[in-house]
Design a protein around this motif. Structure first.
Motif, PDB file in Angstrom:
ATOM      1  N   TYR A  58       0.826  -1.209   0.000  1.00 37.19           N
ATOM      2  CA  TYR A  58       0.000   0.000   0.000  1.00 37.19           C
ATOM      3  C   TYR A  58       0.862   1.263   0.000  1.00 37.19           C
ATOM      4  O   TYR A  58       1.689   1.459   0.900  1.00 37.19           O
ATOM      5  CB  TYR A  58      -0.879   0.053   1.256  1.00 37.19           C
ATOM      6  N   GLN A 230     -10.136  -5.229   6.703  1.00 36.90           N
ATOM      7  CA  GLN A 230      -8.722  -5.094   7.063  1.00 36.90           C
ATOM      8  C   GLN A 230      -8.680  -4.708   8.536  1.00 36.90           C
ATOM      9  O   GLN A 230      -9.409  -3.809   8.974  1.00 36.90           O
ATOM     10  CB  GLN A 230      -8.046  -4.028   6.191  1.00 36.90           C
ATOM     11  N   LEU A 270      -7.431  -8.806   5.651  1.00 38.99           N
ATOM     12  CA  LEU A 270      -6.081  -8.295   5.446  1.00 38.99           C
ATOM     13  C   LEU A 270      -5.558  -7.745   6.770  1.00 38.99           C
ATOM     14  O   LEU A 270      -6.318  -7.149   7.541  1.00 38.99           O
ATOM     15  CB  LEU A 270      -6.096  -7.196   4.389  1.00 38.99           C
ATOM     16  N   VAL A 293      -0.122  -7.465   4.491  1.00 37.84           N
ATOM     17  CA  VAL A 293      -0.148  -6.196   3.761  1.00 37.84           C
ATOM     18  C   VAL A 293       0.991  -5.349   4.321  1.00 37.84           C
ATOM     19  O   VAL A 293       1.212  -5.360   5.528  1.00 37.84           O
ATOM     20  CB  VAL A 293      -1.481  -5.440   4.009  1.00 37.84           C
ATOM     21  N   TYR A 341      -4.452  -8.412  -6.400  1.00 39.79           N
ATOM     22  CA  TYR A 341      -5.114  -7.594  -5.379  1.00 39.79           C
ATOM     23  C   TYR A 341      -6.564  -7.301  -5.779  1.00 39.79           C
ATOM     24  O   TYR A 341      -7.480  -7.387  -4.940  1.00 39.79           O
ATOM     25  CB  TYR A 341      -4.341  -6.288  -5.153  1.00 39.79           C
TER      26      TYR A 341
END
Ligand code: SF4
Length: 353
Positions: A58, A230, A270, A293, A341
């Motif tokens: 990210y 997440q 995640l 991640v 992704y």
């Protein structure tokens, strides 16, 4: 805890069964190396079953560090006398494009609760996120703080995939101390609304802020119940001029254990390994604990800050995809492709249709 008990709890999680609060507290209490290795092995096994050896990257664009709030743990709190900046739409798009070129899977657009945007109907934020998405063709996460449900609906209908908003604790008394003069329910309802309007949501907690192990267990169970897509935990990092004091060295093992327990319970969610706490040196133990991640990848020389650590490893380029990839290689892990992704996002969204 005796060996028999930890083995039973881990076996239960590996079989896909959820854990009870007292079992979570037992695991968070582990302190001998042998037991901790069993825990991290189990967490990695579950991660690998769900995600193989793929890790999502990210890119982080903290585009405004102005804020109307005075959270007691935050460097950007209104009362702190720091250098403030606000990037304009063109700058946000340019940084996002360069992050895409570097190889990230998602752009995370984060701001403090900047009064400039709050008083102008978020027009500029909306344009910047929409244009950055169109030009990068990457999934977007927006972290604008607490905003109206109407605005969340606009983000959702314009195709922004993620809304991130962290409670930091699910103990209401501790929340009042951390997020001074803010409303627990308004914050919680904003992300629940985002979920009901079709966005994926990220929820998160801090450790090292005065919480108990029971509080952490309650938070993990709450994040599971709300089906957060997440789930993140970060060790609190002290800053000069901030009321709350914290010690990363004392608390980081608790963060690693919390990552692992989150993996046992939220198996398909995640879980970030943030570069924002110990920089690149802290990446391996967080991945070893079951994270999948890597967050807070920041391009050098853009004048951008991190959130927990305002400058750590940024200008020396150590928060780059290139540096991260070297560590992934050493660990036999691999950065996911954009299409991998996107497939995850589609499959996750399909769960709620
Ligand atoms: S945590 Fe967010 S809302 Fe709180 S002071 Fe910092 S930037 Fe503002």
């Amino acid at each position: 805890m005796n060996n028999y008990k930890i083995d039973d709890i881990l076996k239960k999680a590996l079989s896909g069964n959820t854990l009870k609060k007292d079992e979570i507290v037992d695991i968070l209490s582990l302190d001998n190396e042998n037991d901790l290795n069993k825990l991290y092995n189990a967490a990695r096994e579950i991660r690998n079953r769900n995600f193989m050896n793929k890790i999502f990257l990210y890119g982080f664009v903290y585009f405004s560090n102005y804020c109307r709030n005075n959270c007691n743990f935050c460097y950007s709190r209104k009362s702190n006398n720091i250098e403030r900046y606000r990037k304009n739409t063109d700058e946000i798009i340019d940084i996002s494009l360069r992050l895409k070129d570097s190889g990230v899977n998602l752009i995370d657009l984060t701001m403090g609760e900047d009064p400039f945007y709050h008083n102008s109907d978020f027009k500029d934020v909306f344009n910047a996120s929409f244009e950055a998405k169109k030009q990068t063709n990457l999934p977007m996460m927006i972290s604008p703080g607490v905003v109206d449900h109407d605005l969340i609906d606009r983000f959702s209908s314009s195709g922004i995939e993620w809304y991130a908003l962290y409670q930091e604790t699910h103990n209401r008394n501790l929340f009042e101390l951390l997020r001074k003069d803010q409303d627990y329910d308004i914050r919680m309802n904003a992300k629940l609304h985002a979920k009901s309007s079709g966005m994926l949501i990220e929820e998160g907690i801090l450790v090292g802020v005065g919480e108990t192990l029971e509080d952490i267990a309650d938070s993990i169970l709450e994040m599971k119940k709300m089906e957060a897509d997440q789930v993140r935990v970060m060790t609190y990092v002290s800053h000069e001029g901030i009321p709350l004091k914290g010690d990363v060295e004392l608390n980081k093992e608790l963060e690693f254990k919390t990552i692992a327990v989150m993996r046992l319970l939220c198996q398909n969610s995640l879980i970030p390994a943030s570069l924002d706490i110990e920089g690149i040196d802290g990446l391996k133990p967080r991945l070893d604990a079951g994270a999948n991640v890597i967050t807070s990848i920041i391009l050098p020389s853009e004048g951008l800050q991190g959130v927990a650590q305002s400058c750590k490893d940024i200008d020396d380029g150590n928060r780059s995809v290139e540096t991260v990839n070297k560590i992934l290689n050493e660990m036999n892990l691999k950065a996911a492709t954009s299409s991998e992704y996107s497939s995850y996002i589609s499959s996750r969204k399909a769960l709620y249709v």
